[in-house]
Design a protein around this motif. Sequence first.
Motif, short mmCIF file in Angstrom:
data_model
loop_
_atom_site.label_atom_id
_atom_site.label_comp_id
_atom_site.label_asym_id
_atom_site.label_seq_id
_atom_site.Cartn_x
_atom_site.Cartn_y
_atom_site.Cartn_z
N THR A 52 0.83 -1.20 0.00
CA THR A 52 0.00 0.00 0.00
C THR A 52 0.86 1.25 0.00
OG1 THR A 52 -0.15 0.26 2.40
CG2 THR A 52 -1.69 -1.27 1.37
N ARG A 53 0.21 2.39 -0.13
CA ARG A 53 0.95 3.64 -0.11
C ARG A 53 1.60 3.88 1.24
NH1 ARG A 53 -3.67 8.44 -0.26
NH2 ARG A 53 -4.70 7.94 1.73
N GLY A 54 1.05 3.28 2.29
CA GLY A 54 1.62 3.40 3.61
C GLY A 54 2.70 2.39 3.92
N GLY A 55 2.95 1.47 2.99
CA GLY A 55 4.01 0.50 3.18
C GLY A 55 3.57 -0.84 3.75
N SER A 56 2.27 -1.03 3.98
CA SER A 56 1.79 -2.32 4.44
C SER A 56 1.90 -3.33 3.31
CB SER A 56 0.34 -2.23 4.91
OG SER A 56 0.24 -1.37 6.03
N THR A 57 2.28 -4.55 3.64
CA THR A 57 2.52 -5.57 2.63
C THR A 57 1.71 -6.82 2.90
OG1 THR A 57 4.44 -6.42 3.85
CG2 THR A 57 4.85 -4.75 2.16
N ASN A 58 1.43 -7.55 1.83
CA ASN A 58 0.81 -8.86 1.89
C ASN A 58 1.52 -9.77 0.91
OD1 ASN A 58 -1.61 -8.87 3.74
ND2 ASN A 58 -2.14 -7.11 2.47
N TYR A 59 1.67 -11.03 1.29
CA TYR A 59 2.36 -12.01 0.46
C TYR A 59 1.55 -13.29 0.36
CZ TYR A 59 6.48 -9.08 1.24
OH TYR A 59 7.37 -8.03 1.30
N ALA A 60 1.66 -13.92 -0.78
CA ALA A 60 1.13 -15.27 -0.90
C ALA A 60 1.91 -16.20 0.02
CB ALA A 60 1.25 -15.75 -2.34
N ASP A 61 1.21 -17.17 0.58
CA ASP A 61 1.87 -18.10 1.49
C ASP A 61 3.07 -18.79 0.84
OD1 ASP A 61 -1.18 -19.23 3.15
OD2 ASP A 61 0.11 -17.50 3.53
N SER A 62 2.98 -19.04 -0.44
CA SER A 62 4.02 -19.77 -1.14
C SER A 62 5.34 -19.01 -1.25
CB SER A 62 3.55 -20.17 -2.53
OG SER A 62 3.21 -19.03 -3.30
N VAL A 63 5.30 -17.68 -1.09
CA VAL A 63 6.51 -16.88 -1.24
C VAL A 63 6.91 -16.18 0.04
CG1 VAL A 63 5.91 -16.49 -3.65
CG2 VAL A 63 5.40 -14.71 -1.95
N LYS A 64 6.11 -16.27 1.06
CA LYS A 64 6.39 -15.59 2.32
C LYS A 64 7.73 -16.05 2.89
CE LYS A 64 2.74 -14.67 4.50
NZ LYS A 64 1.47 -14.78 5.28
N GLY A 65 8.54 -15.09 3.26
CA GLY A 65 9.86 -15.38 3.79
C GLY A 65 10.94 -15.46 2.73
N ARG A 66 10.55 -15.52 1.47
CA ARG A 66 11.51 -15.58 0.37
C ARG A 66 11.49 -14.33 -0.51
NH1 ARG A 66 10.87 -19.16 -3.54
NH2 ARG A 66 8.60 -19.36 -3.27
N PHE A 67 10.31 -13.75 -0.68
CA PHE A 67 10.15 -12.58 -1.55
C PHE A 67 9.90 -11.34 -0.69
CE2 PHE A 67 8.35 -14.82 -5.59
CZ PHE A 67 9.41 -15.69 -5.58
N THR A 68 10.34 -10.20 -1.18
CA THR A 68 10.10 -8.93 -0.52
C THR A 68 9.67 -7.89 -1.54
OG1 THR A 68 11.79 -9.39 1.17
CG2 THR A 68 11.05 -7.11 0.94
N ILE A 69 8.53 -7.26 -1.30
CA ILE A 69 8.06 -6.18 -2.15
C ILE A 69 8.41 -4.85 -1.50
CG2 ILE A 69 5.73 -6.14 -1.15
CD1 ILE A 69 4.67 -5.47 -3.97
N SER A 70 8.80 -3.89 -2.32
CA SER A 70 9.12 -2.57 -1.82
C SER A 70 8.77 -1.54 -2.89
CB SER A 70 10.59 -2.46 -1.42
OG SER A 70 11.44 -2.70 -2.53
N ARG A 71 8.74 -0.28 -2.49
CA ARG A 71 8.43 0.76 -3.46
C ARG A 71 9.27 1.99 -3.20
NH1 ARG A 71 2.22 1.72 -2.97
NH2 ARG A 71 2.62 3.40 -4.48
N ASP A 72 9.58 2.70 -4.27
CA ASP A 72 10.30 3.95 -4.22
C ASP A 72 9.40 4.98 -4.89
OD1 ASP A 72 11.92 6.20 -4.64
OD2 ASP A 72 13.72 5.00 -4.90
N ASN A 73 8.70 5.76 -4.09
CA ASN A 73 7.73 6.69 -4.64
C ASN A 73 8.37 7.81 -5.45
OD1 ASN A 73 5.50 5.30 -3.61
ND2 ASN A 73 5.57 6.43 -1.67
N ALA A 74 9.57 8.21 -5.05
CA ALA A 74 10.27 9.25 -5.80
C ALA A 74 10.60 8.79 -7.21
CB ALA A 74 11.53 9.68 -5.06
N GLN A 75 10.94 7.50 -7.35
CA GLN A 75 11.26 6.94 -8.65
C GLN A 75 10.05 6.32 -9.34
OE1 GLN A 75 14.28 7.14 -10.24
NE2 GLN A 75 14.85 8.51 -8.57
N LYS A 76 8.90 6.31 -8.67
CA LYS A 76 7.68 5.70 -9.21
C LYS A 76 7.94 4.26 -9.62
CE LYS A 76 5.60 10.03 -10.80
NZ LYS A 76 4.96 10.73 -11.94
N THR A 77 8.57 3.52 -8.74
CA THR A 77 8.99 2.16 -9.04
C THR A 77 8.65 1.23 -7.89
OG1 THR A 77 10.81 2.99 -10.41
CG2 THR A 77 10.94 0.70 -9.69
N VAL A 78 8.20 0.04 -8.23
CA VAL A 78 7.98 -1.01 -7.25
C VAL A 78 8.92 -2.17 -7.59
CG1 VAL A 78 6.09 -2.09 -8.54
CG2 VAL A 78 6.27 -2.43 -6.05
#
Length: 115
Positions: A52-78
């Motif tokens: 979310t815009r506030g940085g809250s994250t959700n992951y599929a159970d199959s990837v939890k602990g292995r994948f990390t989502i992040s965002r850089d709002n200044a660069q408009k990139t996820v």
Amino acid sequence: QVQLVESGGGLVQPGGSLRLSCAASSINFSIYVMGWYRQAPGKQRELVAAITRGGSTNYADSVKGRFTISRDNAQKTVYLQMNSLKFEDTAVYYCNLGGPGINAWGQGTQVTVSS
């Protein structure tokens, strides 16, 4: 028009890592929910991770602990950092942007995990 462009996919060995990027244009990026989905052969598209815009994250159970989502709002990139990749992670990965009246998709980037 919202444009989403993914990059970073490729061929990697099991146990390896990849970092996917999705750059957005022509939008007030910071207010929207961003997500990564994937679609493997013979399967429906599924949510992998969302942020979310506030940085809250959700992951599929199959990837939890292995994948990390992040965002850089200044660069408009996820980003999606994928570690300890498995054969079953092989899929086309799609970037998604969602909000009121908006549901945009990138073109997809192929991730293949193979020895």
